[in-house]
Scaffold this active site. Structure first.
Site, PDB file in Angstrom:
ATOM      1  N   GLN A 111       0.827  -1.204   0.000  1.00 54.06           N
ATOM      2  CA  GLN A 111       0.000   0.000   0.000  1.00 54.06           C
ATOM      3  C   GLN A 111       0.862   1.255   0.000  1.00 54.06           C
ATOM      4  OE1 GLN A 111      -3.802  -0.958   2.651  1.00 54.06           O
ATOM      5  NE2 GLN A 111      -1.936  -1.664   3.656  1.00 54.06           N
ATOM      6  N   VAL A 113       3.874   3.990  -1.297  1.00 55.63           N
ATOM      7  CA  VAL A 113       4.216   4.615  -2.573  1.00 55.63           C
ATOM      8  C   VAL A 113       5.697   4.967  -2.643  1.00 55.63           C
ATOM      9  CG1 VAL A 113       1.895   5.527  -2.914  1.00 55.63           C
ATOM     10  CG2 VAL A 113       3.575   6.918  -1.683  1.00 55.63           C
ATOM     11  N   HIS A 129      -1.105   1.487  -4.611  1.00 56.72           N
ATOM     12  CA  HIS A 129      -1.422   2.910  -4.646  1.00 56.72           C
ATOM     13  C   HIS A 129      -0.436   3.712  -5.484  1.00 56.72           C
ATOM     14  CE1 HIS A 129      -3.523   1.998  -0.584  1.00 56.72           C
ATOM     15  NE2 HIS A 129      -4.313   1.761  -1.617  1.00 56.72           N
ATOM     16  N   CYS A 140      -2.952  15.099 -21.175  1.00 61.65           N
ATOM     17  CA  CYS A 140      -2.504  14.372 -22.370  1.00 61.65           C
ATOM     18  C   CYS A 140      -1.963  12.979 -22.067  1.00 61.65           C
ATOM     19  CB  CYS A 140      -1.454  15.185 -23.135  1.00 61.65           C
ATOM     20  SG  CYS A 140       0.165  15.260 -22.332  1.00 61.65           S
ATOM     21  N   CYS A 191       1.716  19.870 -23.150  1.00 62.05           N
ATOM     22  CA  CYS A 191       0.420  20.536 -23.329  1.00 62.05           C
ATOM     23  C   CYS A 191       0.106  21.559 -22.253  1.00 62.05           C
ATOM     24  CB  CYS A 191      -0.689  19.482 -23.387  1.00 62.05           C
ATOM     25  SG  CYS A 191      -1.049  18.716 -21.780  1.00 62.05           S
ATOM     26  N   ASN A 254       1.662  -6.253  13.370  1.00 57.62           N
ATOM     27  CA  ASN A 254       1.419  -4.808  13.398  1.00 57.62           C
ATOM     28  C   ASN A 254       1.492  -4.300  14.830  1.00 57.62           C
ATOM     29  OD1 ASN A 254       0.636  -2.459  11.715  1.00 57.62           O
ATOM     30  ND2 ASN A 254      -1.101  -2.366  13.116  1.00 57.62           N
ATOM     31  N   ARG A 255       1.845  -3.023  14.952  1.00 59.56           N
ATOM     32  CA  ARG A 255       1.723  -2.354  16.242  1.00 59.56           C
ATOM     33  C   ARG A 255       0.355  -1.685  16.290  1.00 59.56           C
ATOM     34  NH1 ARG A 255       7.551  -0.609  15.957  1.00 59.56           N
ATOM     35  NH2 ARG A 255       8.617  -1.829  17.570  1.00 59.56           N
ATOM     36  N   GLY A 256      -0.494  -2.135  17.198  1.00 58.54           N
ATOM     37  CA  GLY A 256      -1.837  -1.590  17.280  1.00 58.54           C
ATOM     38  C   GLY A 256      -2.840  -2.457  16.556  1.00 58.54           C
TER      39      GLY A 256
END
Length: 288
Positions: A111, A113, A129, A140, A191, A254-256
């Site tokens: 997930q 980028v 993502h 264009c 453009c 995971n934390r949480g």
């Protein structure tokens, strides 16, 4: 349509260990789904983790519908780019790449980028993502390397980068900036159209072809490992739902709390760098 969904109530710690995860994954090729938590040790903050910036990211509608908001976005994005661009893979990214190279992991759906899975050597990466290192003209369709756009911004806005506050960099490479500063927004060389990073903004749809690639990777897998994601973003949770329907083992690191906690086979409360590094060695031991 929002990409976000609420978290389920927090669940009690399971007491599961890396050895428990290795036992469940033994003999199975697994797909790895990663979120912002895997990149925190590379200096890229998590939207929802401890110390995360509280401001909500700009939406697609805001970006496309307002010259002022688009200008504000590019100001912040330019300031945040240097720190974001210089981030390097951490032990979690390297562990994922190693698991893939040894044929234990089928690949990674991320997930994020930041492109760090690519930098770590992973070959089968689905960027759900998109990636910040590419920019596209919304008029264009021309695609640019982010470095070329950064050169354009620096040339047109000399001295602007001196205003950067590195402590305010967000997971999407943005930085909050003050109003009233002169700034020339980059535009398409062909453009003069609107330029947008090739990432999915909040409120924007993940391209169908991209999600199909993620589904294909999961279909080639016998288990799913989720690392560093609360799964608040619906596209990630859709993969968890599909894995659950197929009755695949699901390991969550995971934390949480996460939205997958109630369907997880193994739930490990911990950081991704140390947990994935340990899993990398535990799985190796189990195959010896």
């Amino acid at each position: 349509m929002s990409l976000l969904a609420p978290l389920s109530p927090a669940v009690a710690p399971t007491g599961h260990t890396i050895d428990d995860a290795a036992g469940v994954l033994e003999g199975r090729k697994f797909c790895i789904l990663t979120g912002a938590g895997i990149s925190t040790d590379s200096g890229i903050p998590d939207y929802r983790g401890e110390g995360a910036p509280k401001n909500h990211p700009m939406t697609f509608t805001e970006f496309m519908g307002s010259d002022a908001r688009r200008r504000r976005y590019w100001m912040g994005a330019h300031l945040g780019w240097m720190r974001f661009h210089h981030a390097r893979p951490n032990e979690g990214h390297l562990a994922v790449a190693d698991l893939e190279q040894r044929g234990i992991a089928s690949g990674v759906v991320t997930q994020n980028v930041d492109g760090l899975h690519h930098d770590a050597g992973s070959q089968r990466v689905v960027d759900l993502h998109g990636r910040l290192d590419r920019v596209r003209c919304m008029d264009c369709g021309q695609s640019y390397a982010r470095s070329a756009i950064e050169t354009q911004i620096s040339t047109q806005n000399p001295g602007f980068s001196d205003l950067v506050d590195e402590d305010m960099v967000r997971p999407d490479g943005d930085v909050e900036v003050a109003e009233g500063i002169d700034f020339v927004v980059p535009s398409c060389d062909l453009c003069r159209g609107i330029l947008k990073p090739e990432v999915v903004f909040f409120g924007e749809f993940v391209p169908g072809s991209v999600f199909q690639h993620a589904q294909a990777l999961l279909s080639q897998s016998d288990a799913l490992v989720v690392a560093g994601s609360s799964l608040v973003v619906n596209t990630g949770m859709r993969l968890v739902t599909q894995a659950n329907k197929r009755r695949l083992p699901i390991v969550v690191i995971n934390r949480g709390p996460t939205r997958a906690d109630q369907v997880a086979t193994i739930r490990i409360e911990g950081g991704t760098s140390e947990s994935l590094s340990a899993l990398r060695h535990a799985v190796r031991d189990s195959l010896a």
